[in-house]
Design a protein around this motif. Structure first.
Motif, short mmCIF file in Angstrom:
data_model
loop_
_atom_site.label_atom_id
_atom_site.label_comp_id
_atom_site.label_asym_id
_atom_site.label_seq_id
_atom_site.Cartn_x
_atom_site.Cartn_y
_atom_site.Cartn_z
N ILE A 1 -14.78 -8.80 -12.74
CA ILE A 1 -15.03 -8.38 -11.52
C ILE A 1 -14.14 -8.51 -10.41
O ILE A 1 -13.78 -7.77 -9.60
CB ILE A 1 -16.81 -8.50 -11.23
CG1 ILE A 1 -17.67 -7.94 -11.89
CG2 ILE A 1 -16.92 -8.08 -9.48
CD1 ILE A 1 -19.09 -8.38 -11.64
N ALA A 2 -13.63 -9.93 -10.49
CA ALA A 2 -12.84 -10.33 -9.59
C ALA A 2 -11.36 -9.58 -9.68
O ALA A 2 -10.88 -9.04 -8.53
CB ALA A 2 -12.62 -11.92 -9.59
N GLU A 3 -10.95 -9.28 -11.00
CA GLU A 3 -9.89 -8.57 -11.18
C GLU A 3 -9.80 -7.06 -10.73
O GLU A 3 -9.01 -6.90 -10.03
CB GLU A 3 -9.52 -8.72 -12.70
CG GLU A 3 -8.16 -7.86 -13.10
CD GLU A 3 -7.65 -7.88 -14.58
OE1 GLU A 3 -6.75 -7.30 -14.97
OE2 GLU A 3 -8.49 -8.54 -15.24
N THR A 4 -11.03 -6.66 -10.82
CA THR A 4 -11.01 -5.07 -10.67
C THR A 4 -11.12 -5.08 -9.03
O THR A 4 -10.65 -4.19 -8.47
CB THR A 4 -12.34 -4.67 -11.25
OG1 THR A 4 -12.22 -4.77 -12.53
CG2 THR A 4 -12.54 -3.22 -10.78
N ALA A 5 -11.90 -6.15 -8.31
CA ALA A 5 -11.76 -6.04 -6.86
C ALA A 5 -10.65 -6.62 -6.06
O ALA A 5 -10.45 -6.25 -4.86
CB ALA A 5 -13.14 -6.68 -6.52
N ARG B 1 -17.21 -4.73 -1.13
CA ARG B 1 -16.36 -3.96 -2.60
C ARG B 1 -17.05 -4.69 -3.59
O ARG B 1 -17.23 -4.22 -4.63
CB ARG B 1 -14.85 -4.10 -2.31
CG ARG B 1 -13.98 -3.78 -3.21
CD ARG B 1 -12.26 -3.73 -2.81
NE ARG B 1 -11.94 -4.89 -2.66
CZ ARG B 1 -11.69 -5.35 -1.63
NH1 ARG B 1 -11.92 -5.04 -0.33
NH2 ARG B 1 -10.88 -6.77 -1.83
N VAL B 2 -17.15 -5.95 -3.52
CA VAL B 2 -17.59 -6.84 -4.90
C VAL B 2 -19.10 -6.14 -5.27
O VAL B 2 -19.39 -6.31 -6.23
CB VAL B 2 -17.49 -8.22 -4.50
CG1 VAL B 2 -18.25 -9.17 -5.56
CG2 VAL B 2 -16.19 -8.80 -4.43
N GLU B 3 -19.80 -6.26 -4.08
CA GLU B 3 -21.10 -5.74 -4.28
C GLU B 3 -21.25 -4.42 -4.98
O GLU B 3 -22.06 -4.26 -5.92
CB GLU B 3 -22.09 -5.85 -2.96
CG GLU B 3 -22.41 -7.26 -2.63
CD GLU B 3 -23.03 -7.36 -1.52
OE1 GLU B 3 -23.13 -6.44 -0.75
OE2 GLU B 3 -23.84 -8.23 -1.13
#
Length: 345
Positions: free
Chosen positions: A26-30, A54-56
């Motif tokens: 998720i961190a990489e995608t965001a 964005r993360v949510e």
């Protein structure tokens, strides 16, 4: 080095996302850090509204859910081998920190050639609070621990680690330099070093040796640098070769104490007396070297203090605390005993 927070939870996926959705994914995608995603998941401050949104959205899209925590009240200390004399000091330090944090300690081995059935899968099944691995963790093992939300710290790494991997080591360069300066200050000019394998800590100790020679205006003579494994027998073989030369060195610095004990044996075999005929300096300061004859001058590596720091760091990462840095180096110091003296004129 920046802060890295390892999540507490095992992460699974549902919906149309990838087979396994991790906080790292998720961190990489965001386009944000792992600690930022962890803060969003745990409802903590320090994240802008735009980033939080964005993360949510990604968490909702991939159906990420935090399962209940079920880690055991256990710190697992992993060795690749338990034959080294300094293992006792490491265990002592881990137990000291564990008592303070009211957790238990399990000492285990895995990845050994003679015990291939012992793998990290056993550790994953136990779900400890954190893992302290002495010397190294493979990329695959690090990935498996992260996927299970088990924080880890590499203790005294013997190879380069990627940026952000938590570790605790010692000031090996400074230790090598102080050992060599001590011999130079005593008047030695022909100083040999028995180096070790190309591990980062051995290379740093060798670099410290070379730095001290250059600072003193002395040449770094490649014929006085002999590579050997970090064992007493390999130290003995390397020392016999150095000490059998007609222009033998008047002092030897070794990459660890076990090699230094091998130098003692080689000197006895050749009828040389320490420190009258040869000065010797080791590295580590394991308890036994204070009792050899003569007691060994060596660089003190504060193994127990390093183990305390590694345990506290791993537990802090598991709690999601903000830590100032995830790479720590604990200071070494020179312990002068009776194995060093001025060279004979």
């Amino acid at each position: 080095m920046g802060t890295r927070t390892v999540p507490d939870e095992e992460e699974k996926s549902s919906g149309d996302g990838p087979p396994v959705v991790t906080i790292a994914y998720i961190a990489e995608t965001a386009g944000v850090s792992v600690p930022t995603v962890s803060k969003v998941l745990n409802g903590r401050s320090g994240v802008s509204d735009e980033t939080r949104s964005r993360v949510e959205e990604l968490i909702h899209r991939y159906g990420y859910r935090k399962p209940p925590k079920n880690r055991s009240n256990l710190v697992e200390l992993v060795f690749r081998e338990l034959e080294n004399m300094w293992a006792v000091e490491i265990i002592r330090g881990v137990e000291r920190a564990a008592r303070r944090n009211k957790v238990s300690v399990l000492v285990s081995e895995f990845g050994l050639q003679e015990a291939p059935e012992r793998t990290i899968d056993d550790t994953l099944g136990r779900r400890p609070q954190c893992v302290l691995s002495v010397a190294w963790l493979s990329p695959e093992e690090r990935d498996q621990l992260q996927a299970k939300g088990i924080p880890f710290v590499v203790f005294d790494p013997n190879r380069e680690l990627p940026e952000g991997v938590p570790f605790v080591g010692a000031t090996n360069f400074r230790g090598g330099r102080s050992a060599t300066r001590h011999l130079i200050d005593l008047g030695h000019r022909r100083i040999a070093m028995i180096t070790g394998p190309d591990h980062p800590f051995c290379l740093a100790r060798t670099a410290g040796y070379s730095s001290a020679l250059v600072e003193a205006g002395l040449p770094v003579q490649q014929e006085l640098l002999v590579k050997a494994q970090l064992t007493r027998e390999d130290g003995r073989v390397a020392a016999r070769e150095l000490l059998s030369r007609p222009d033998r060195p008047t002092a030897v610095f070794t990459a660890n104490d076990m090699q230094a004990l091998g130098v003692y044996q080689a000197a006895r075999d050749l009828g040389l007396r320490i420190p009258d005929d040869l000065s010797v300096v080791g590295f580590d300061d394991v308890p036994a070297v204070a009792w050899v004859d003569p007691p060994l001058t060596t660089v003190h590596q504060p193994l127990a203090d390093m183990a305390v720091a590694a345990t506290e760091l791993a537990l802090a990462l598991g709690r999601g605390d903000d830590v100032p840095q995830v790479g720590l180096e604990i200071a070494t110091s020179l312990t002068v005993r009776e194995s060093t003296a001025p060279p004979r004129s």
